[in-house]
Design a protein around this motif. Sequence first.
Motif, PDB file in Angstrom:
ATOM      1  N   LYS A   1       4.199  -3.323  -4.832  1.00 40.33           N
ATOM      2  CA  LYS A   1       2.833  -3.768  -5.132  1.00 40.33           C
ATOM      3  C   LYS A   1       2.761  -4.403  -6.516  1.00 40.33           C
ATOM      4  O   LYS A   1       2.165  -5.470  -6.686  1.00 40.33           O
ATOM      5  CB  LYS A   1       1.871  -2.585  -5.047  1.00 40.33           C
ATOM      6  CG  LYS A   1       0.452  -2.923  -5.421  1.00 40.33           C
ATOM      7  CD  LYS A   1      -0.410  -1.667  -5.332  1.00 40.33           C
ATOM      8  CE  LYS A   1      -1.785  -1.879  -5.855  1.00 40.33           C
ATOM      9  NZ  LYS A   1      -2.592  -0.649  -5.768  1.00 40.33           N
ATOM     10  N   GLN A   2       3.374  -3.785  -7.503  1.00 44.37           N
ATOM     11  CA  GLN A   2       3.350  -4.334  -8.859  1.00 44.37           C
ATOM     12  C   GLN A   2       4.072  -5.683  -8.918  1.00 44.37           C
ATOM     13  O   GLN A   2       3.604  -6.620  -9.562  1.00 44.37           O
ATOM     14  CB  GLN A   2       3.967  -3.352  -9.861  1.00 44.37           C
ATOM     15  CG  GLN A   2       3.788  -3.781 -11.296  1.00 44.37           C
ATOM     16  CD  GLN A   2       2.327  -4.069 -11.643  1.00 44.37           C
ATOM     17  OE1 GLN A   2       1.433  -3.284 -11.345  1.00 44.37           O
ATOM     18  NE2 GLN A   2       2.075  -5.210 -12.256  1.00 44.37           N
TER      19      GLN A   2
ATOM     20  N   ALA B   1       4.612   1.436  -4.585  1.00 42.65           N
ATOM     21  CA  ALA B   1       3.983   1.044  -5.853  1.00 42.65           C
ATOM     22  C   ALA B   1       4.784  -0.025  -6.600  1.00 42.65           C
ATOM     23  O   ALA B   1       4.204  -0.930  -7.213  1.00 42.65           O
ATOM     24  CB  ALA B   1       3.777   2.268  -6.738  1.00 42.65           C
ATOM     25  N   THR B   2       6.096   0.050  -6.541  1.00 41.44           N
ATOM     26  CA  THR B   2       6.933  -0.944  -7.226  1.00 41.44           C
ATOM     27  C   THR B   2       6.773  -2.313  -6.583  1.00 41.44           C
ATOM     28  O   THR B   2       6.625  -3.326  -7.267  1.00 41.44           O
ATOM     29  CB  THR B   2       8.416  -0.503  -7.200  1.00 41.44           C
ATOM     30  OG1 THR B   2       8.516   0.783  -7.820  1.00 41.44           O
ATOM     31  CG2 THR B   2       9.299  -1.504  -7.920  1.00 41.44           C
TER      32      THR B   2
ATOM     33  N   GLN C   1       0.805  -1.216   0.000  1.00 44.20           N
ATOM     34  CA  GLN C   1       0.000   0.000   0.000  1.00 44.20           C
ATOM     35  C   GLN C   1       0.841   1.271   0.000  1.00 44.20           C
ATOM     36  O   GLN C   1       0.339   2.342  -0.340  1.00 44.20           O
ATOM     37  CB  GLN C   1      -0.962   0.009   1.183  1.00 44.20           C
ATOM     38  CG  GLN C   1      -2.064  -1.026   1.025  1.00 44.20           C
ATOM     39  CD  GLN C   1      -3.005  -1.088   2.219  1.00 44.20           C
ATOM     40  OE1 GLN C   1      -2.635  -0.777   3.344  1.00 44.20           O
ATOM     41  NE2 GLN C   1      -4.232  -1.504   1.966  1.00 44.20           N
TER      42      GLN C   1
END
Length: 113
Positions: A28-29, A25-26, A22
């Motif tokens: 999470k991807q 972003a990296t 959360q």
Amino acid sequence: MTKNSQAFNPQEFEKRIIDKAQTDATYKQRLLSNAKAVFEEELGQKLPADLEVQALQQSMKKLYLLLPMQVDELARNQVLSEEELEAVAGGGALGTLLRLGALVGFGITGVST
């Protein structure tokens, strides 16, 4: 990474991964595209080759219902004894999977069953 000297807590492990996804972003991807690799990195060890790990993200237009494993089927097929079945009963999917794995041949270092 889970340290060998600490007892493994599946709920804390899951929370740590979700919290990190959360805010990064990296990460999470990577989690969404190759959850197994992320789990292995976080655990500090390889998971069984035939184990599939998938991360999904709900949205306003897409919800998921996770059905629990049918561990009673493992007992019927004599993969688990009644005592082992009792040991994995209850708890979340991740905790059940890791306790089950410890019983049937793959273990996560530090998992308390």
